[in-house]
Scaffold this active site. Structure first.
Site, short mmCIF file in Angstrom:
data_model
loop_
_atom_site.label_atom_id
_atom_site.label_comp_id
_atom_site.label_asym_id
_atom_site.label_seq_id
_atom_site.Cartn_x
_atom_site.Cartn_y
_atom_site.Cartn_z
CG ASN A 16 26.88 -47.00 29.48
OD1 ASN A 16 25.95 -46.17 29.35
ND2 ASN A 16 27.63 -47.37 28.48
NE ARG A 114 21.23 -50.15 21.58
CZ ARG A 114 21.69 -49.18 22.36
NH1 ARG A 114 21.65 -47.93 21.95
NH2 ARG A 114 22.16 -49.46 23.55
NE ARG A 389 21.58 -40.47 24.49
CZ ARG A 389 21.86 -41.67 23.95
NH1 ARG A 389 21.93 -41.81 22.66
NH2 ARG A 389 22.07 -42.71 24.71
C1 EPZ Z 1 24.78 -51.33 26.84
O1 EPZ Z 1 23.75 -51.28 25.88
C2 EPZ Z 1 25.38 -49.93 26.85
N1 EPZ Z 1 24.37 -48.95 27.24
C3 EPZ Z 1 25.89 -49.59 25.46
O2 EPZ Z 1 26.49 -48.30 25.50
C4 EPZ Z 1 26.96 -50.63 25.08
O3 EPZ Z 1 27.40 -50.37 23.76
C5 EPZ Z 1 26.35 -52.03 25.14
O4 EPZ Z 1 25.80 -52.27 26.47
C6 EPZ Z 1 27.37 -53.11 24.85
O5 EPZ Z 1 28.45 -52.99 25.72
C7 EPZ Z 1 24.09 -48.79 28.57
O6 EPZ Z 1 24.66 -49.45 29.42
C8 EPZ Z 1 23.07 -47.77 28.92
P1 EPZ Z 1 23.51 -55.10 24.84
P2 EPZ Z 1 22.72 -52.52 25.73
O7 EPZ Z 1 22.18 -55.53 25.34
O8 EPZ Z 1 22.45 -53.09 27.05
C9 EPZ Z 1 21.75 -57.25 21.01
C10 EPZ Z 1 26.85 -46.08 24.81
O9 EPZ Z 1 27.33 -45.59 23.79
N2 EPZ Z 1 20.59 -57.55 21.86
O10 EPZ Z 1 24.75 -55.66 25.44
O11 EPZ Z 1 21.58 -52.07 24.90
C11 EPZ Z 1 21.86 -55.77 20.71
O12 EPZ Z 1 21.02 -55.43 19.61
C12 EPZ Z 1 25.89 -47.26 24.71
O13 EPZ Z 1 27.09 -45.70 25.99
C13 EPZ Z 1 19.60 -58.38 21.36
O14 EPZ Z 1 19.68 -58.86 20.24
O15 EPZ Z 1 23.62 -53.53 24.88
C14 EPZ Z 1 23.31 -55.59 20.40
O16 EPZ Z 1 23.54 -55.97 19.05
C15 EPZ Z 1 25.64 -47.68 23.27
N3 EPZ Z 1 18.51 -58.64 22.14
C16 EPZ Z 1 23.99 -56.59 21.34
O17 EPZ Z 1 22.97 -57.53 21.74
C17 EPZ Z 1 18.38 -58.12 23.39
O18 EPZ Z 1 17.37 -58.42 24.07
C18 EPZ Z 1 24.56 -55.95 22.60
O19 EPZ Z 1 23.51 -55.31 23.26
C19 EPZ Z 1 19.40 -57.27 23.89
C20 EPZ Z 1 20.50 -57.00 23.10
#
Ligand code: EPZ
Length: 413
Positions: A16, A114, A389
């Site tokens: 990440n 997501r 992955r």
């Molecule tokens: C990053 O995902 C990580 N992935 C995830 O790791 C990690 O679980 C997550 O951050 C939280 O720490 C990478 O870094 C590649 P978020 P990301 O945007 O950026 C909602 C793993 O297993 N949201 O912080 O997609 C979203 O749906 C992966 O390595 C919106 O609603 O996570 C979620 O419920 C899984 N609108 C929450 O926020 C948006 O525009 C957190 O998402 C963006 C996000």
């Protein structure tokens, strides 16, 4: 308890942190050398995207050399976007360098819908024009404007995308309620080493002052804190003992404290973590939160560990709306878990038993692996491509510690 599960090892580079840093190599229009890059399929797909945009990428074991001098493409191929939803953060880097980008809505995945509404809302605020009328999202930007972006939620991806979109130019962008994850600090360190001006990473207010030009760079990716937590939990659930080197204990301190609450002995010295499990493990309660809270990515692994901890444990998943699918598979192995909305209620059992199970997602798949090691008998896991992955040679690492895992090449699973 799996007999004699013990050993000492380093963890791989962080998935990440690698993905946003790969996106950032677009920005300097020069050569970037990355070290300690994990050999995993998410990185392979990101490299394919960079090459589809005209970057030249050379891979030598854990070293990557990315030459973005002749990059011209500004459209992320849809088929690659679908394979890797987090590739949406490449858009920010493309816009910063070329003033435009085109990409498709990333698919949801097995842990939730997501959406990317926070990314797009932040883009509009900093002056990026967005046309969402087609199945693609077309972004155009003459000039990033100086402004403050208040994120409704500290989204990791949205924070990274806004930083990447704001690196080049003559503006000053401030992100409030920014995500504070260590991977964002690694991205900011990488960018500043290139000559960018990003301050406040690791806090909830990040300031980016645009710069005109960026330098060539050599950089070593930070250790993967989620892999570290996974190896610790594999050791805790099997009653074993482990020493992890070249890790940052601070990055996973909530896990370390919870493992101690459950009865494990945990010691940390500088960049090492030592854990010795306990024959009498007791349950606890965990609630996932944005960093520095308990990381959602280790919830499936910790939930799995709690299935063999005495008493009743309660898990609350506050980040993703669908991150309990793997528990259906754990129940086939004898786990006693009840899901009520965001909450999992777990009644500890003496030991799990082997079964035929199926990975549902990356961390859920890894959870089935550690459950299988601790279980009595044999466990067969299908759809292990999910696990490949995000983990580099996890089966080899676990076998080095005393597990007995074989891959059945060429079969569906
Ligand atoms: C990053 O995902 C990580 N992935 C995830 O790791 C990690 O679980 C997550 O951050 C939280 O720490 C990478 O870094 C590649 P978020 P990301 O945007 O950026 C909602 C793993 O297993 N949201 O912080 O997609 C979203 O749906 C992966 O390595 C919106 O609603 O996570 C979620 O419920 C899984 N609108 C929450 O926020 C948006 O525009 C957190 O998402 C963006 C996000």
């Amino acid at each position: 308890m799996a007999p004699d599960f013990h050993g000492e090892m380093d963890v791989s580079g962080s998935k990440n942190a690698t993905l946003p840093i790969l996106a950032a190599t677009i920005l300097n229009g020069k050569v970037s050398k990355l070290y300690n890059v994990p050999d995993i399929s998410d990185v392979k797909i990101t490299i394919q995207i960079l090459e589809s945009l005209g970057c030249k990428v050379k891979k030598d074991k854990k070293k990557l050399i990315i030459d973005s001098r002749n990059m011209k493409g500004t459209t992320i191929p849809e088929e690659l976007m679908r394979k890797l939803r987090s590739s949406v953060i490449i858009a920010g880097a493309i816009i910063s360098r070329f003033g435009e980008a085109c990409f498709s809505y990333p698919g949801g995945c097995d842990i939730g819908s997501r959406p990317i509404d926070l990314h797009l809302k932040g883009f509009k605020k900093i002056g990026i024009k967005i046309d969402e009328n087609t199945s693609n999202i077309v972004c155009k930007c003459d000039k990033i404007i100086s402004t403050e972006v208040q994120l409704d939620f500290p989204s990791v991806g949205a924070t990274e995308n806004l930083i990447l979109a704001s690196v080049l130019g003559t503006h000053e962008v401030i992100i409030k309620n920014a995500a504070m994850e260590p991977e964002i600090v690694d991205l900011a360190d990488f960018l500043n080493r290139m000559g960018a001006k990003v301050t406040g990473a690791g806090t909830n207010v990040i300031k980016i002052r645009g710069v005109k030009e960026l330098r060539e760079i050599s950089y070593t990716i930070m250790p993967d804190r989620i892999e570290a937590g996974t190896l610790l939990l594999a050791t805790a659930i099997t009653g074993g003992e482990i020493k992890l080197n070249k890790v940052c204990p601070e990055h996973i301190s909530p896990i370390l404290h919870k493992l101690q609450e459950c009865g494990c002995r945990v010691e940390t010295v500088k960049n090492t973590i030592y854990l010795k499990s306990n024959a009498k493990l007791i349950g606890t309660e965990i609630k996932t939160m944005p960093y520095p809270g308990f990381p959602t990515d280790l919830q499936p692994l910790f939930t799995t560990f709690l299935t063999v901890c005495k008493g009743t444990s309660i898990v609350t998943e506050n980040i993703f709306e669908n991150r309990y699918k793997f528990t259906q598979e754990l129940k086939r192995m004898g786990a006693k878990i009840n899901i009520e909305g965001k909450t999992a209620i777990i009644k500890g059992v003496k030991r799990l038993h082997g079964a035929n199970v199926e990975s549902t997602d990356l961390r859920g798949g890894a959870s089935l692996m550690i459950a299988g090691i601790a279980a009595r008998g044999t466990t067969k896991i299908k759809k292990v491509e999910y696990i490949l992955r995000g983990y580099e040679n996890l089966d080899q690492k676990l076998n080095f510690l005393g597990a007995n895992i074989t891959r059945e090449e060429g079969k569906e699973d």
